[in-house]
Write an enzyme that holds these catalytic residues in place. Structure first.
Site, mmCIF file in Angstrom:
data_model
loop_
_atom_site.group_PDB
_atom_site.id
_atom_site.type_symbol
_atom_site.label_atom_id
_atom_site.label_comp_id
_atom_site.label_asym_id
_atom_site.label_seq_id
_atom_site.Cartn_x
_atom_site.Cartn_y
_atom_site.Cartn_z
ATOM 1 C CB SER A 83 0.482 7.890 41.637
ATOM 2 O OG SER A 83 1.357 8.588 40.786
ATOM 3 C CD GLU B 146 1.022 15.128 34.696
ATOM 4 O OE1 GLU B 146 0.743 15.426 35.870
ATOM 5 O OE2 GLU B 146 1.052 13.946 34.284
#
Length: 405
Positions: free
Chosen positions: A123, A238
């Site tokens: 991110s 994840e």
């Protein structure tokens, strides 16, 4: 034809013989290297990725034999995601897309647990939900890539040995096509890690600034431009991990144990006979059980090549975590207003209430999970994409973005 039981017995016998020959009672580099090279560290992995190509039932039998001998390090893939996240976050992309050279460099270190703490450089301040809009650049310079940019919400970046990095290597193609996926050492020159103070008071998250960081070209997973495809494997691992382990941490594997934490909270508050509270406990219990079964289905589907159910589990887990923490918080009454590390009976509840937002944001927000489920699971049409087919260099960027020129 031999039966499954016969095969498991054969596997057990082979494991016992190998342990007897190699285990000296010392868990050192020699032991771990032998374990990895023999394929015992991850026996369900393929032979060409340091496994044995066995079933999970065989791996469980192997784990039992090693545990009986007191010998550590076998069948690591049976551990929970929380206990061994990098086996999947790094291991899965490496197995699927990594070159033979990179696999040979990193998989033994991963399976010997020499590499145990990593972080995700995904991110950015201007690329969260729209991750494909990231602007950290990696430019080829000889046999290295030079990386410049900023990442944010990097869990354990201050402790990590290595990082998984996605960066832009081509600005003249559509945004999803210009990305590449790297493994870099976190002690590389040019990396600065700054902690972020969270609402809980902790500082697990960080900002990471990369200034002329040189990454060997051999550390790319897949080919240049394959980054979006590679990261889908990493994100699926994840999300499956974040969506798994739905049962209460205090549970003992029984139906009652799956709600033990909530029942204890209700008893402590004197509300265990309250029909409304009991109904809420059963509702959360049903969600936990359903998501555990979904996780088991997702595991089977993953072996068949489908990763879609990982998104379902992760989205469901957000509701479970928020609902369970909210119920315990309200059961505490006035004590819930106290957030003090010195009050171990009260502090964890408040902490869990706030910490639940991690599951709603990390690994793709709940809104993104709904989009993925609607498109890939339910087959609904995709939403409007204003930048579809537009080279990334020509897409309008946020006001804080660096120029692409």
């Amino acid at each position: 034809m031999s039966t499954t039981a016969d095969h498991s017995a054969s596997v057990r016998a082979e494991a016992r013989a190998w342990i007897g020959e190699h285990w000296t009672g010392t868990d050192d580099n020699t032991w771990r290297t032998a374990l990895v090279e023999a394929g015992w560290a991850a026996p369900t992995w393929n032979v060409d990725t340091y496994g044995r190509g066995l079933s999970r039932a065989d791996a469980q039998a192997i784990a039992e034999e090693f545990a009986a001998a007191g010998a550590p390090g076998a069948a690591l893939e049976l551990r929970t995601f929380r206990a061994a996240p990098w086996l999947h976050l790094l291991g899965d992309p490496l197995k699927a897309f990594g070159s033979a050279t990179l696999q040979a460099e990193l998989l033994p270190k991963l399976l010997s647990e020499e590499l145990s703490i990593g972080c995700l450089l995904y991110s950015e301040p201007g690329a969260g939900s729209d991750l494909a809009g990231l602007q950290t650049r990696a430019e080829l310079d000889g046999d290295h890539y030079v990386v410049n940019g900023q990442k944010i919400w990097t869990t354990l970046g201050h402790e990590a040995q290595f990082a998984l990095l996605i960066a832009r290597t081509d600005w003249d193609v559509v945004k999803h096509a210009g990305l590449s996926f790297f493994v870099l050492d976190m002690d590389s020159p040019g990396i600065e890690v700054r902690p972020i103070k969270q609402i809980t008071g902790d500082t697990e998250f960080n900002e990471v600034f990369l200034t002329d960081v040189r990454v060997p070209a051999s550390r790319i997973i897949g080919n240049p431009g394959d980054g979006w495809k590679v990261i889908q494997t990493a994100l699926a691992a994840e999300r499956a991990g974040m969506g798994g382990e739905a049962l209460a941490p205090k549970g003992d594997g029984t139906l009652a144990g799956a709600a033990k934490d909530l029942v204890e909270a209700a008893r402590a508050a004197g509300r265990h006979n309250d029909p409304v509270v009991r109904q809420q406990i059963v509702k959360i219990l049903s969600w936990r059980l359903s998501n555990t079964w979904t996780g088991q289905r997702a595991l089977v589907e993953a072996f068949r090549g489908s990763l879609a159910l990982a998104n379902v589990g992760k989205l469901a887990m957000s509701r479970i975590l928020h609902s369970a923490a909210d119920l315990e918080y309200r059961l505490q009454g006035r004590k819930s207003l106290i957030y003090d590390y010195s009050r171990p009976q009260d502090y964890p509840v408040d902490h869990a209430l706030m910490f639940a937002f991690i599951n709603s944001i990390g690994g793709g927000s709940d809104q993104i999970q709904r989009n993925i489920i609607s498109e890939r699971v339910l087959g609904l049409p995709k939403g409007f994409e204003p930048d579809k087919g537009v080279p990334f260099r020509e897409i309008r960027k946020g006001g804080t973005a660096q120029s692409a020129h």
